[in-house]
Design an enzyme around this catalytic site. Sequence first.
Site: not given
Ligand code: NAD
Length: 428
Positions: A84, A263, A279, A377
Amino acid sequence: MHTQNSRISGFHKLSMSERLNKVMEVAGLDRSAEAQLSNTGNLEASVVDSMIENAVGTMNIPLGVATNMIVDGEDVLIPMATEESSVVAAVCNAARQCRDSGGFTTSLSGSLMIAQVQLIDVSNPEFARLQILENKERIREICDQTDPVLLKHGGGYRDLEVRVLEGGRNGPMVITHLIVDTRDAMGANAVNSMAEAVAPLIAEWTGGKTYLRILSNLADRRLARARATWSLDAIGGKSVREGILSAFDFADIDPYRAATHNKGVMNGVSSVVLATGNDTRAVEAGAHAYAARSGQYRSLTRWEVDQDGNLTGMIEMPMAVGLIGGATKSHPTARIALEIMNTTTAEKLARVIAAVGLAQNFSALKALATTGIQKGHMALHAKNIAVMAGAKGPEIDTVARELVEGGKVRVDIAEEILLRMRAKGVSS
Ligand code: NAD
């Protein structure tokens, strides 16, 4: 008309180029479409194919960098991915106008996420609630065993909440909230795994049945906050200030206006969320649910006047973003975006994004309260219209300029200008 058959057996098993060929055949695309889609730009095809299912290409979005931001006393460049026009300029303008008063001050309530476990078919839900609460330590153990890496990084289980919700089709539901510190991760996968690990025990303790086990995007224990002051001089005087305040009142009272107002906030927020590989839908869902927490959908920002008559603004919203997981690490541009911001913690990222949301809102309200939104815009919008009319290279700027000067930014007029220019042999 070309008819399509969307049943393509084994599509997911094909390579990316085979999938593209299949789509070309079914959709009747020409070779130029193939060239467009098979160019994945700055994202390697193997990365694209590992990120989502059935990948056939990429969709590039411009990445801009907003200047002038001071956040918590530090200058920060802001990478923004958006299609945008005016969004990046709005942040630059708002940030410039509050530099003299110190820029943005931010904070974060914590990096806590909530996972929900739904329990049904319990005839004595209040009793079940206590049974679950009594097992707090066992739940802590299970959650922490589920993600030892998170534990190592200082995160893990923090607290437990159990709510009884009336209104289920088979009677009340008992909803357990696992509250987990996810540190530098957004945490969806981390807390979802914990909810899945704990659910069978909840069913066993209570004699009920567990169904959903997933995070809540209403991340209200991960609130990012930002505030800033704009001096009367910087914004152009009292009448501008009054216009902005009145625009805020309108949004806070009327959900029709609040939707557009928020928005605008999300124009800034989502651009940085996307640029850093986070996300956007998770942050957007959280923002809108939080905006409606009182039962009425309201403004995510608040605007007031300080004792010297200056305009003060603040924002507070859930900000579930991370530096680990999802596309944040796998997308090379997302990694560079974090370097542009000089950001090495999810906390700083969340705080800066809140400041960007506030900056965006300031500019939108100021434009609306003064010249109107279309003026700002128009310059970029005119370029889009020029491209739509078929202008190429230097023609784009010339057609856009003529459109703006003529006061009518329409594609039919752009086509006329283009025809005239080409007839005269003018292309710049
Ligand atoms: P992930 O599971 O890939 O990574 C997180 C993991 O990394 C942690 O659980 C931990 O084991 C490890 N880690 C290593 N260093 C870390 C640090 N310094 N701090 C924290 N953890 C560390 O990612 P995530 O964050 O659990 O998931 C994010 C993804 O999930 C996004 O892509 C999102 O789109 C997706 N998702 C979103 C939803 C929703 O929002 N409703 C539902 C399902 C999946």
